[in-house]
Design a protein around this motif. Sequence first.
Motif: not given
Length: 264
Positions: A43, A46, A223, A226-227
Motif C-alpha cells: 500500500p 499506491w 500501484a 490500487y491507488g
Amino acid sequence: MPRRGASLLLSGLPALRGLLPLVLLLAAWQALGPHGSPYFPPPSTWWTGVATLSRTGRLMPALSSTLVTFVLAIAIACILGGAAGILIGRSAAARRALGPLLEFCRGLPPPVIVPVAVLVLGYVEGLKLVIVVSVAVWPILLNTAAATGALSNLLGDVTRTLRLGRLATLRKIVVPAAIPAFLVGVRGAVPLAIIITLLVEMITSLPGIGSLIVLSQRQFRSAEVYGLLVLVGLMGFALNSLFVVVEGLVLRRWPPRASYAQGG
C-alpha cells in the motif's frame, strides 16, 4: 441550523469506525505482503502512483470529469424523476399504462445501453451524462410515484373541502408526502450513479477516473490501479456521507407522515 448540521456530522462518526478493519488489513498487507510483486504492490506504493498521476497532470482532469458527470446526472435525475414520479403517481390511469414500460426500462442492464447510446450520440462527453441519467432516474421516479400514488382518498376529500387549488395541493400535501420516498430513491441513485459513471468511462475510454484505471491496468502499473481504487472508494464514501447530512436536514423540515398513506 448550524447546531443541527454539526449534530448530523457527528452522527456520521460511527461510520468512520467501520473503516478500521480496512485500515488494519492494509497495515497487515504492508507488513506481511510480498514486496516487489508486480500484481500485489504494498500500500505504501499506491500513494506514490497516485502522486505521479497528479504531478503529470492526469489525475485532476480525470477526477473533475467524473465528479461533474456524477453531479449533473444526479441533479437531472432528481428533477426528471421527481417531476415524472409525481405526475405518474397522481394518475391511476398513467400508473396502469406506464407501469410495465417503466419496469422494463429499469431492468435494462447499463452495459446494454452503452452501444445504443454510442450509435446515437457518438463518443462525446455528453454520452456519459445521458447513460448515467437513464440509469439513476429509475429509483427516484419509481419511489416518488409509489409514494404519491399511496396518498389516501381522504386527503383528496380534504383538499376539495378546503377548496385548495392544484398548485396549493401540490405544495402543501403532495410534495411533503413524496419527499421521504424521493430521498430513498436518491439514496439508491447516488451509489448507482458513481458505479455507472466509472463503468461508462471504462467501456468507452472517455475522460475520467474509470478510463484512467483501465489505462494504468493496460500498462501494468499496479500501484496506480490500487491507488485509484482507494481514491474511488473515498470519493464514494464522501459523497454518500454528504447525502446523509443533506437527507437529515431535509427530513427535519419534511418528516415522514404515516397519515398520508393508505392503511393496509
